[in-house]
Design a protein around this motif. Structure first.
Motif, PDB file in Angstrom:
ATOM      1  N   GLU A 122       0.868  -1.240  -0.181  1.00 48.36           N
ATOM      2  CA  GLU A 122       0.221   0.018  -0.107  1.00 48.36           C
ATOM      3  C   GLU A 122       1.062   1.266   0.175  1.00 48.36           C
ATOM      4  N   GLY A 123       2.112   1.188   0.511  1.00 45.91           N
ATOM      5  CA  GLY A 123       3.116   2.163   0.552  1.00 45.91           C
ATOM      6  C   GLY A 123       2.976   3.000   1.788  1.00 45.91           C
ATOM      7  N   THR A 124       2.091   2.826   2.631  1.00 46.82           N
ATOM      8  CA  THR A 124       1.879   3.514   3.581  1.00 46.82           C
ATOM      9  C   THR A 124       0.990   2.743   4.717  1.00 46.82           C
ATOM     10  N   ARG A 125       0.959   3.575   6.000  1.00 45.95           N
ATOM     11  CA  ARG A 125      -0.088   2.883   6.860  1.00 45.95           C
ATOM     12  C   ARG A 125      -1.478   3.045   6.458  1.00 45.95           C
ATOM     13  N   SER A 126      -2.354   2.226   6.895  1.00 44.36           N
ATOM     14  CA  SER A 126      -3.805   2.501   6.537  1.00 44.36           C
ATOM     15  C   SER A 126      -4.193   3.162   7.658  1.00 44.36           C
ATOM     16  N   PRO A 127      -4.846   4.354   7.667  1.00 39.71           N
ATOM     17  CA  PRO A 127      -5.541   4.955   8.865  1.00 39.71           C
ATOM     18  C   PRO A 127      -6.682   4.442   9.347  1.00 39.71           C
ATOM     19  N   ASP A 128      -7.427   3.588   8.975  1.00 42.19           N
ATOM     20  CA  ASP A 128      -8.483   3.005   9.440  1.00 42.19           C
ATOM     21  C   ASP A 128      -8.401   1.466   9.443  1.00 42.19           C
ATOM     22  N   GLY A 129      -7.406   0.758   9.157  1.00 44.79           N
ATOM     23  CA  GLY A 129      -7.317  -0.445   9.510  1.00 44.79           C
ATOM     24  C   GLY A 129      -7.810  -1.307   7.876  1.00 44.79           C
ATOM     25  N   ARG A 130      -8.300  -0.606   6.973  1.00 44.22           N
ATOM     26  CA  ARG A 130      -8.827  -1.217   5.957  1.00 44.22           C
ATOM     27  C   ARG A 130      -7.611  -1.467   4.689  1.00 44.22           C
ATOM     28  N   LEU A 131      -7.542  -2.358   4.050  1.00 42.05           N
ATOM     29  CA  LEU A 131      -6.575  -2.533   3.069  1.00 42.05           C
ATOM     30  C   LEU A 131      -6.895  -1.627   1.887  1.00 42.05           C
ATOM     31  N   PHE A 132      -6.030  -0.803   1.482  1.00 42.28           N
ATOM     32  CA  PHE A 132      -6.122  -0.113   0.323  1.00 42.28           C
ATOM     33  C   PHE A 132      -5.462  -0.753  -0.930  1.00 42.28           C
ATOM     34  N   ARG A 133      -5.642  -0.072  -2.186  1.00 43.44           N
ATOM     35  CA  ARG A 133      -5.030  -0.770  -3.254  1.00 43.44           C
ATOM     36  C   ARG A 133      -3.651  -0.709  -3.404  1.00 43.44           C
ATOM     37  N   GLY A 134      -2.951  -1.929  -3.560  1.00 45.82           N
ATOM     38  CA  GLY A 134      -1.437  -2.123  -3.455  1.00 45.82           C
ATOM     39  C   GLY A 134      -0.939  -1.779  -4.549  1.00 45.82           C
ATOM     40  N   LYS A 135       0.313  -1.218  -4.649  1.00 47.04           N
ATOM     41  CA  LYS A 135       0.933  -1.149  -5.762  1.00 47.04           C
ATOM     42  C   LYS A 135       1.662  -2.193  -6.415  1.00 47.04           C
ATOM     43  N   THR A 136       2.224  -2.138  -7.551  1.00 47.34           N
ATOM     44  CA  THR A 136       2.644  -3.357  -8.338  1.00 47.34           C
ATOM     45  C   THR A 136       4.050  -3.612  -8.167  1.00 47.34           C
ATOM     46  N   GLY A 137       4.747  -2.690  -7.397  1.00 53.12           N
ATOM     47  CA  GLY A 137       6.293  -2.752  -7.098  1.00 53.12           C
ATOM     48  C   GLY A 137       6.715  -4.086  -6.438  1.00 53.12           C
ATOM     49  N   PRO A 138       5.743  -4.919  -5.476  1.00 54.72           N
ATOM     50  CA  PRO A 138       6.270  -6.043  -4.988  1.00 54.72           C
ATOM     51  C   PRO A 138       6.213  -7.309  -5.908  1.00 54.72           C
ATOM     52  N   ALA A 139       5.342  -7.345  -6.790  1.00 53.45           N
ATOM     53  CA  ALA A 139       5.150  -8.218  -7.771  1.00 53.45           C
ATOM     54  C   ALA A 139       6.434  -8.224  -8.801  1.00 53.45           C
ATOM     55  N   ARG A 140       6.729  -6.754  -9.149  1.00 52.41           N
ATOM     56  CA  ARG A 140       7.829  -6.686 -10.053  1.00 52.41           C
ATOM     57  C   ARG A 140       9.119  -6.956  -9.583  1.00 52.41           C
ATOM     58  N   LEU A 141       9.319  -6.715  -8.064  1.00 59.44           N
ATOM     59  CA  LEU A 141      10.441  -6.871  -7.564  1.00 59.44           C
ATOM     60  C   LEU A 141      10.796  -8.172  -7.428  1.00 59.44           C
ATOM     61  N   ALA A 142       9.632  -9.103  -6.998  1.00 61.66           N
ATOM     62  CA  ALA A 142       9.724 -10.511  -6.930  1.00 61.66           C
ATOM     63  C   ALA A 142      10.163 -11.386  -8.226  1.00 61.66           C
ATOM     64  N   LEU A 143       9.472 -10.634  -9.201  1.00 62.76           N
ATOM     65  CA  LEU A 143       9.619 -11.439 -10.768  1.00 62.76           C
ATOM     66  C   LEU A 143      11.414 -11.081 -11.149  1.00 62.76           C
ATOM     67  N   ARG A 144      11.756  -9.844 -10.798  1.00 63.56           N
ATOM     68  CA  ARG A 144      12.869  -9.595 -11.285  1.00 63.56           C
ATOM     69  C   ARG A 144      14.209 -10.307 -10.350  1.00 63.56           C
ATOM     70  N   ALA A 145      13.885 -10.557  -9.066  1.00 63.93           N
ATOM     71  CA  ALA A 145      14.624 -11.234  -8.081  1.00 63.93           C
ATOM     72  C   ALA A 145      14.800 -12.615  -8.094  1.00 63.93           C
ATOM     73  N   GLY A 146      13.518 -13.163  -8.840  1.00 60.50           N
ATOM     74  CA  GLY A 146      13.410 -14.529  -8.786  1.00 60.50           C
ATOM     75  C   GLY A 146      13.084 -15.237  -7.444  1.00 60.50           C
ATOM     76  N   VAL A 147      12.303 -14.384  -6.575  1.00 57.39           N
ATOM     77  CA  VAL A 147      12.115 -15.060  -5.167  1.00 57.39           C
ATOM     78  C   VAL A 147      10.685 -14.905  -5.107  1.00 57.39           C
ATOM     79  N   PRO A 148      10.193 -15.978  -3.848  1.00 59.25           N
ATOM     80  CA  PRO A 148       8.711 -16.012  -3.783  1.00 59.25           C
ATOM     81  C   PRO A 148       8.199 -14.765  -2.984  1.00 59.25           C
ATOM     82  N   ILE A 149       6.996 -14.614  -3.186  1.00 65.34           N
ATOM     83  CA  ILE A 149       6.196 -13.553  -2.270  1.00 65.34           C
ATOM     84  C   ILE A 149       5.387 -14.396  -1.018  1.00 65.34           C
TER      85      ILE A 149
END
Length: 190
Positions: A122-149
């Motif tokens: 999400e890139g930041t803390r959730s002020p109300d505990g709800r999940l917000f839309r995540g960014k694509t960075g984790p998937a791109r990072l895992a793919l580039r590094a060849g590691v599991p999420i």
């Protein structure tokens, strides 16, 4: 020196207090890798999330943290830098697209050395505990590094902070480690 500080914080200076007050429990520990690099991706509802997650895991966990924690001045700034660097934080600038790429590069450095990296999509803390839309960075990072999420859910840290600040005993903090996600079928198609 930072490795020594990490374990000192975990087992002597901060960990015992967190264990006594938060009485944390973990489920899914069998999903956590005994060796090799992996990307932990979790929810971020409280400032305490990054304290409880590594507390219950056997390996060092590095986080990407906003650079503000490392740029303060005076004694307070010096203590902040010492604490965040020693506790496994890696400073990143979050101001623009170039900074986002620098954060991914920093993450690659950590994963490339065979370590565990934890980020909050999400890139930041959730002020109300709800999940917000995540960014694509984790998937791109895992793919580039060849590691599991490895998904990580943390529950009760927001209430923990409120209870501690009011000198009440909080409910148990829960850390849930999900089954690893293998993104290799999408390798090369980032």
């Amino acid at each position: 020196m930072t490795t020594l500080l990490y374990w000192l914080f975990k087992y002597v200076l901060i960990g015992p207090f967190l264990r006594a007050t938060g009485r944390p429990v973990i489920s899914g520990r069998e999903n956590f890798p005994a060796s090799g690099a992996a990307l932990l991706v979790g929810n971020h509802e409280s400032v305490a999330d990054w304290l409880f997650t590594p507390l219950l895991l056997p390996r060092r966990v590095t986080f990407l943290a906003k650079s503000d924690y490392f740029t303060g001045t005076g004694v307070r700034g010096m203590l902040s830098r010492w604490f965040f660097a020693g506790s496994g934080q890696y400073p990143i600038d979050r101001t623009n697209a170039d900074a986002a790429q620098a954060a991914l590069n920093a993450g690659m450095e950590v994963l490339g050395s065979g370590q565990i990296l934890c980020i909050y999509p999400e890139g930041t803390r959730s002020p109300d505990g709800r999940l917000f839309r995540g960014k694509t960075g984790p998937a791109r990072l895992a793919l580039r590094a060849g590691v599991p999420i490895i998904p990580v859910g943390v529950k009760g840290t927001n209430e923990y902070i409120r209870s501690i600040s009011r000198l009440r005993r909080p409910d148990r903090v829960q850390v849930i480690i999900g089954e690893p996600l293998d993104l290799t079928p999408w390798a090369g198609r980032e």
